[in-house]
Design an enzyme around this catalytic site. Structure first.
Site, PDB file in Angstrom:
ATOM      1  N   ASP A 184       0.548  -1.225  -0.017  1.00 13.61           N
ATOM      2  CA  ASP A 184       0.330   0.416   0.108  1.00 13.61           C
ATOM      3  C   ASP A 184       0.868   0.767   0.079  1.00 13.61           C
ATOM      4  O   ASP A 184       1.863   1.157   0.050  1.00 13.61           O
ATOM      5  CB  ASP A 184      -0.933  -0.199   0.827  1.00 13.61           C
ATOM      6  CG  ASP A 184      -2.350   0.959   0.953  1.00 13.61           C
ATOM      7  OD1 ASP A 184      -3.090   0.790   2.026  1.00 13.61           O
ATOM      8  OD2 ASP A 184      -2.491   2.032  -0.042  1.00 13.61           O
TER       9      ASP A 184
HETATM   10  C1  GLC Z   1      -4.006   3.982   0.115  1.00 15.47           C
HETATM   11  C2  GLC Z   1      -5.223   3.552  -0.186  1.00 15.47           C
HETATM   12  C3  GLC Z   1      -5.138   2.158  -1.366  1.00 15.47           C
HETATM   13  C4  GLC Z   1      -5.314   2.965  -2.532  1.00 15.47           C
HETATM   14  C5  GLC Z   1      -4.079   4.297  -2.127  1.00 15.47           C
HETATM   15  C6  GLC Z   1      -3.021   4.673  -3.112  1.00 15.47           C
HETATM   16  O1  GLC Z   1      -3.875   5.021   1.275  1.00 15.47           O
HETATM   17  O2  GLC Z   1      -5.297   2.401   0.821  1.00 15.47           O
HETATM   18  O3  GLC Z   1      -6.563   1.217  -1.464  1.00 15.47           O
HETATM   19  O4  GLC Z   1      -5.160   1.598  -4.084  1.00 15.47           O
HETATM   20  O5  GLC Z   1      -3.307   4.427  -1.005  1.00 15.47           O
HETATM   21  O6  GLC Z   1      -4.156   5.184  -3.586  1.00 15.47           O
END
Ligand code: GLC
Length: 528
Positions: A228
């Site tokens: 993430d």
């Molecule tokens: C965010 C989310 C994830 C997302 C990523 C990119 O914090 O937790 O689901 O795809 O960052 O935006």
């Protein structure tokens, strides 16, 4: 090893550089060797492609795309074809935007209805979640675009999501929180999995060898594990555990740390080569996809409406007040004009065409009087708005009252503090029911709510978060063009105290213990 010849030409620095993003939305490209980057984009129910300023919370601009119903809405369809259609149509738009991996579906199990991000997840049940998300992934990947199934694993609350340690016993972990991931990995072969922010049983997910071994060794997953955004805590431990790419790029010293680890033999170059080989496989897989020259935006909008229609749930319909027979109705509620159609955070979409319930009713020849009824953010103006609404309601044959959870009541990054909808809306419903007995409640909500007025109104119907065409879908149900056949995919408790993890959520500053074990959602309510 599939790319041995190419890997043998790479320097250690080049190999290590592939294991950390090139920038916010791309893996690293190596021009010298014609190695393309992997383009990634949110989100689970529509593309959030950012070509200028990037962010992971849906703050900066993104390209126009179709805003489909949120996954919590699709969960109510219980329909494999509906889920497949969402993935397939989203995949077409990704192929048009040259996106190689879509950061979805999001499949975490709804342990507590207070989780602010439940709108993005399918259900409280791992089997239903697994089946629908499997179809979504199959539909997406038929377009030569990869899925990134998230968030692996036990990311079931937004409170302290980046640091909280989820303490989960093994049976519960496997039967409830991993089961949907397992089903998708084995039956749909997703290109990638996103490791979650939180810790699981003491170790951050991305560096958790026990967790990653289940994925790699037991399920034989040979795709990519992508962190993430900002979920990497120790690049070398993550690499050893089984993570290929730290995202986003442009931060930290991951590359240098990997180089150092190989030089001091903490990581063998052979192991690094295997990691690089998997990255190359998906970089070239994405590059071989034909760019879709165009797609029919109106057709995708129509598909979004169909998906929403499949997912609408009729909760109550006394005296068959629905479908409406009246040609003159009162339409009350800010959400009738300004629909709440999607969640907030990284899944936020810049929709192609957003329609609203009031206009859609009028287009169907229904004479509508309107009152806003309440502010999205409660204020002293609510008193005036409520009085105006009462006036409209008392002079109408039937009232369609559009209410639900507002943007500040459920969002990524924060959990809800109550199961209630905003009190100014509850007050409005109470007052309207005093002056008109024919009240239809139309709900927009991404997760369960309390309905203290449920015995005072004649009908209740929810479109959840219906996407850009959700209002059209709702009007088709209200007027009888479509028979609402959705069923709730999560339990609506009568009070927060009745919820399974009420005593154990949100845990302490550092950890949350899943003491309710496997008794999540209906499994709990059926047992007590
Ligand atoms: C965010 C989310 C994830 C997302 C990523 C990119 O914090 O937790 O689901 O795809 O960052 O935006």
């Amino acid at each position: 090893m599939k790319y041995k010849e190419l890997i043998d030409k790479m320097t250690l620095e080049e190999k290590a550089s592939l294991c950390v993003g090139g920038d916010y939305w791309h893996s690293k490209a190596i021009e010298r060797l014609d190695i393309p980057s992997i383009t990634m984009s949110d989100g689970p129910h529509g593309l959030r492609v950012q070509k200028t300023k990037a962010d992971n919370l849906g703050i900066n601009e993104s390209e126009i795309s179709t805003c489909f119903p949120a996954s919590s809405t699709i969960g109510n369809s219980w329909n494999k074809e509906t889920a497949y259609m969402l993935g397939n149509t989203l995949g077409e738009e990704a192929a048009y935007e040259d996106v190689d991996i879509v950061l979805g579906p999001a499949i975490n199990i709804k342990r507590t209805p207070l989780c602010g991000r439940n709108f993005e997840y399918f259900s409280e049940d791992p089997y239903l979640t697994g089946v629908l998300a499997r179809e979504y992934v199959k539909g997406l990947q038929t377009n030569g675009v990869g899925a990134c199934v998230k968030h692996f694993a036990a990311n079931n609350q937004e409170n302290r999501r980046r640091t909280i340690n989820a303490v989960v016993d093994e049976r519960t972990l496997r039967e409830i929180y991993l089961k949907a991931f397992e089903k998708i990995v084995k039956e749909a072969k997703p290109w990638s999995i996103m490791s979650a922010y939180n810790k699981l049983n003491g170790t951050y997910c991305n560096e958790n060898k026990e967790l990653m071994n289940i994925l790699r060794k037991e399920w034989e997953f040979n795709g990519l594990v992508i962190t993430d955004w900002g979920a990497e805590n120790d690049r070398v431990s993550g690499l050893i555990a089984g993570n290929e790419i730290e995202m986003p790029g442009g931060r930290g010293n991951g590359v240098e740390e990997i180089i150092e680890a190989v030089k001091n033999k903490k990581v063998s170059e052979e192991y690094l080569n295997e990691v690089v080989s998997r990255i190359l496989e998906y970089a070239f897989k994405g590059a071989e996809r034909e760019t879709l020259k165009e797609y029919n935006r109106q057709e995708h909008h129509n598909i979004a409406r169909k998906l929403a229609e499949d997912s609408i749930v009729l909760l109550k319909n006394d005296e068959d007040i629905l479908p409406i027979k009246n040609k003159k109705v009162a339409v009350i509620g800010d959400m009738a004009k300004r629909p709440r159609y999607q969640g907030a955070g990284s899944s936020t979409i810049n929709p192609y065409k957003l329609t609203n319930l009031l206009d859609c009713l009028k287009e169907q020849g229904i004479e509508c009087s309107y009152a806003q009824g309440y502010e999205r953010i409660e204020s002293e103006n609510d008193v005036t708005l409520r009085e105006e609404a009462i006036d409209v309601a008392k002079n109408s044959e039937l009232v369609i009252l559009c209410v639900g959870l507002t943007e500040n009541f459920e969002s990524e990054g924060m959990d809800r503090f109550t199961l209630d909808i905003p009190s100014n809306q509850n007050k409005l419903i109470e007052e309207i029911c005093k002056v008109n007995k024919k009240v239809v409640i139309v709900l927009s909500n991404g997760s369960p709510i309390l309905m203290p007025w449920k015995d005072d109104v004649q009908a209740i119907i929810t479109g959840y978060l219906g996407g850009e065409a959700g209002a059209e879908a709702m009007v088709n149900c209200l007027t009888g063009k479509v028979n609402p056949s959705g069923k709730l995919a999560e339990t609506y408790p009568l009070s927060l105290e009745d919820t399974p993890c009420y005593k154990y959520y949100p845990g302490t500053e550092v950890s949350v213990e899943y003491k309710e074990s496997i008794y999540v959602g209906y499994r709990y309510y059926d047992k007590i």
